[in-house]
Write a protein that holds these residues in place. Structure first.
Motif, PDB file in Angstrom:
ATOM      1  N   LYS A  31       2.140  -6.134 -17.422  1.00  0.00           N
ATOM      2  CA  LYS A  31       3.335  -6.933 -17.117  1.00  0.00           C
ATOM      3  C   LYS A  31       3.313  -7.283 -15.626  1.00  0.00           C
ATOM      4  O   LYS A  31       2.771  -6.539 -14.809  1.00  0.00           O
ATOM      5  N   MET A  32       3.915  -8.407 -15.317  1.00  0.00           N
ATOM      6  CA  MET A  32       3.953  -8.878 -13.925  1.00  0.00           C
ATOM      7  C   MET A  32       4.504  -7.792 -13.003  1.00  0.00           C
ATOM      8  O   MET A  32       3.944  -7.528 -11.937  1.00  0.00           O
ATOM      9  N   GLY A  33       5.586  -7.135 -13.432  1.00  0.00           N
ATOM     10  CA  GLY A  33       6.247  -6.130 -12.568  1.00  0.00           C
ATOM     11  C   GLY A  33       5.312  -5.008 -12.168  1.00  0.00           C
ATOM     12  O   GLY A  33       5.245  -4.625 -10.991  1.00  0.00           O
ATOM     13  N   GLU A  34       4.534  -4.525 -13.125  1.00  0.00           N
ATOM     14  CA  GLU A  34       3.655  -3.375 -12.787  1.00  0.00           C
ATOM     15  C   GLU A  34       2.494  -3.842 -11.901  1.00  0.00           C
ATOM     16  O   GLU A  34       2.004  -3.088 -11.042  1.00  0.00           O
ATOM     17  N   VAL A  35       2.090  -5.115 -12.087  1.00  0.00           N
ATOM     18  CA  VAL A  35       1.029  -5.635 -11.195  1.00  0.00           C
ATOM     19  C   VAL A  35       1.560  -5.689  -9.766  1.00  0.00           C
ATOM     20  O   VAL A  35       0.885  -5.316  -8.806  1.00  0.00           O
ATOM     21  N   GLU A  36       2.816  -6.122  -9.657  1.00  0.00           N
ATOM     22  CA  GLU A  36       3.425  -6.248  -8.320  1.00  0.00           C
ATOM     23  C   GLU A  36       3.524  -4.872  -7.627  1.00  0.00           C
ATOM     24  O   GLU A  36       3.184  -4.721  -6.451  1.00  0.00           O
ATOM     25  N   ASP A  37       3.889  -3.847  -8.399  1.00  0.00           N
ATOM     26  CA  ASP A  37       3.971  -2.487  -7.823  1.00  0.00           C
ATOM     27  C   ASP A  37       2.595  -2.046  -7.333  1.00  0.00           C
ATOM     28  O   ASP A  37       2.428  -1.552  -6.221  1.00  0.00           O
ATOM     29  N   GLU A  38       1.590  -2.301  -8.164  1.00  0.00           N
ATOM     30  CA  GLU A  38       0.207  -1.908  -7.789  1.00  0.00           C
ATOM     31  C   GLU A  38      -0.240  -2.704  -6.569  1.00  0.00           C
ATOM     32  O   GLU A  38      -0.858  -2.193  -5.648  1.00  0.00           O
ATOM     33  N   TYR A  39       0.162  -3.988  -6.512  1.00  0.00           N
ATOM     34  CA  TYR A  39      -0.203  -4.861  -5.384  1.00  0.00           C
ATOM     35  C   TYR A  39       0.389  -4.304  -4.077  1.00  0.00           C
ATOM     36  O   TYR A  39      -0.309  -4.253  -3.051  1.00  0.00           O
ATOM     37  N   ASN A  40       1.632  -3.841  -4.147  1.00  0.00           N
ATOM     38  CA  ASN A  40       2.255  -3.273  -2.923  1.00  0.00           C
ATOM     39  C   ASN A  40       1.475  -2.055  -2.437  1.00  0.00           C
ATOM     40  O   ASN A  40       1.199  -1.909  -1.242  1.00  0.00           O
ATOM     41  N   ALA A  41       1.027  -1.227  -3.421  1.00  0.00           N
ATOM     42  CA  ALA A  41       0.265  -0.028  -3.028  1.00  0.00           C
ATOM     43  C   ALA A  41      -1.098  -0.421  -2.451  1.00  0.00           C
ATOM     44  O   ALA A  41      -1.570   0.118  -1.448  1.00  0.00           O
ATOM     45  N   VAL A  42      -1.719  -1.450  -3.063  1.00  0.00           N
ATOM     46  CA  VAL A  42      -3.050  -1.896  -2.589  1.00  0.00           C
ATOM     47  C   VAL A  42      -2.935  -2.478  -1.177  1.00  0.00           C
ATOM     48  O   VAL A  42      -3.761  -2.228  -0.310  1.00  0.00           O
ATOM     49  N   CYS A  43      -1.836  -3.267  -0.940  1.00  0.00           N
ATOM     50  CA  CYS A  43      -1.643  -3.836   0.407  1.00  0.00           C
ATOM     51  C   CYS A  43      -1.544  -2.717   1.438  1.00  0.00           C
ATOM     52  O   CYS A  43      -2.156  -2.777   2.513  1.00  0.00           O
ATOM     53  N   GLU A  44      -0.799  -1.691   1.061  1.00  0.00           N
ATOM     54  CA  GLU A  44      -0.629  -0.562   2.002  1.00  0.00           C
ATOM     55  C   GLU A  44      -1.999   0.065   2.292  1.00  0.00           C
ATOM     56  O   GLU A  44      -2.352   0.310   3.442  1.00  0.00           O
TER      57      GLU A  44
END
Ligand SMILES: Nc1ncnc2c1ncn2[C@@H]1O[C@H](COP(=O)(O)OP(=O)(O)OP(=O)(O)O)[C@@H](O)[C@H]1O
Length: 421
Positions: free
Chosen positions: A341-354
């Protein structure tokens, strides 16, 4: 609670026997050959209408045999079942005709292999068991031999010229007229009936208008398969060729959604079956008895000519598109699921950016990047529609292997960060 054991049933086996059977059990395929392109299946899901059309075109062979020489054209994109339809029809029609006391033969000529007039006629003769004298015959002599052979045995034939456009292009219109004899009213000739298979009727433009017009009025057009149709076809063919438990509906649906015409795929059953076959073989090679989504992704990558290698497609993508793509790859690997789902991708994206020391973009920008990746064919994004809580965007990556992709993206992102891109 006292444990009471039921009566030891006779079918109980010694423990070593149970283990030995498991060790010997081939893990995936119970019959590889029933997945091979040459195999003619017992059923053709979603081709009933076309089978009925052929039966009605050739019905005269069991009502008024010899009344006409029928000619039918089957067209459709690659992998839509043209060859299978003709062969299944030939197999079943001749059997049913024989049950009614009619002698109808079926011959299937591949005009990609036999491109000359002589080779096509010789192949027809061979398949109809026409005794050919050792000395060389001309095409006309061979053809007459076939007609007389059928006449003597009071037989009729349905002859399929598959990939007919190859023969027509190589041998030219005169050769076509020789075979098709559009104007031949001779009774003897009516012992032959034809099915022409061509990918696209336009390729038959060389035919004279009468013949072309006739064939276009006796046309069986096969549409590319939808993902649901491919799912049904995969389910049926997997049931014939693979052990229960070696695949599940999610695996079949993943392939069907990738190849389905309604989902942007080619609607090509051959490609869908090839992906299943390759995925099964790679699971078996690794000693596993179940096909995973990752096996399917690898199979799609190794069998899909049309997928641009990911490196070409993303080389110039902005770094945050790459970070989102990496997030998708990581999450698919972690969860083993086929869609996110888009939402879980976004959460993972925030962690990857960090992790990479990058400031994550806001939701609307992230959504835009996801749509860019989808438009470029690098990921597949679709709206969840009904059946899911609220509407969401579902994201998947139809190819793999994910571990290779993850390493590649990590290197590419580090390089872009070093270059300040
Ligand atoms: N409806 C179906 N049910 C089961 N198997 C199918 C069906 N349609 C196609 N197949 C299988 O898919 C594969 C491709 O089918 P087929 O070769 O008949 O396609 P085609 O249209 O003739 O392709 P091409 O134009 O490349 O020759 C074959 O293995 C065939 O058995």
């Amino acid at each position: 609670m006292s444990e009471s054991f039921g009566v030891v049933s006779l079918e109980n086996k010694d423990t070593w026997k149970i283990i030995e059977e498991e060790l010997e059990k081939p893990s995936i395929f119970k019959s590889r050959e029933s997945l091979s392109p040459e195999y003619i299946p017992g059923q053709l899901p979603h081709r009933d209408k076309e089978l009925k059309a052929l039966a009605s075109y050739f019905k005269h062979l069991v009502t008024t045999p010899g009344s006409i020489s029928q000619r039918v054209l089957i067209t459709g994109r690659i992998g839509t079942g043209k060859t299978a339809l003709a062969k299944v029809f030939g197999r079943d029609f001749t059997r049913l005709a024989a049950e009614k006391g009619y002698k109808v033969r079926y011959a299937h000529v591949n005009c990609h292999r036999n491109r000359s007039l002589y080779n096509v006629i010789a192949d027809i003769g061979r398949q109809l068991d026409v005794p050919v004298p050792p000395r060389g015959l001309s095409s006309k002599e061979m053809y007459d031999l076939i007609l007389n052979h059928l006449d003597e045995r009071d037989e009729y034939a349905v002859i399929t010229l598959d990939e007919f456009h190859y023969f027509a292009n190589i041998s030219g219109p005169d050769a076509v007229y020789f075979i098709v004899r559009t104007y031949d009213a001779e009774e003897l000739f009516r012992r032959l009936n034809f099915i022409f298979i061509a990918i696209d009727p336009v390729k038959l433009g060389f035919l004279d208008p009468t013949t072309e017009g006739y064939l276009l009025r006796h046309l069986v057009k096969l549409n590319p398969y939808t993902s649901q149709q491919l799912f049904d076809i995969l389910k049926y063919r997997a049931g014939e060729s693979m052990y229960e438990g070696s695949y599940d509906d999610e695996v079949l649906k993943f392939i069907a959604d990738f190849e389905g015409w309604d989902k942007g795929g080619g609607g090509n059953a051959r490609h869908a079956l090839e992906i299943l076959h390759v995925a099964g073989s790679s699971a078996e090679a690794e000693g596993r008895s179940r096909i995973t989504i990752e096996d399917v992704r690898k199979a799609i990558m190794s069998t899909s000519r049309e997928i641009l290698t990911v490196s070409e497609a993303i080389r110039d993508s902005p770094i945050h598109e790459l970070l989102i793509l990496l997030s998708i790859v990581k999450l698919l690997r972690k969860t083993g699921r086929s869609e996110l789902k888009m939402g879980e991708v976004e959460d993972e994206y925030n962690a990857v950016c960090e992790f990479y020391g990058e400031v994550p973009r806001k939701h609307t920008q992230v959504y835009e990047y996801v749509m860019n990746l989808s438009r470029a064919g690098i990921i597949q994004a679709r709206s969840s529609g009904k059946g899911q809580r609220g509407r969401s965007t579902l994201i998947t990556l139809p190819y793999g292997p994910l571990d290779v992709l993850e390493r590649y993206l990590d290197e590419l992102i580090r390089k872009k960060i070093q270059l300040g891109l």
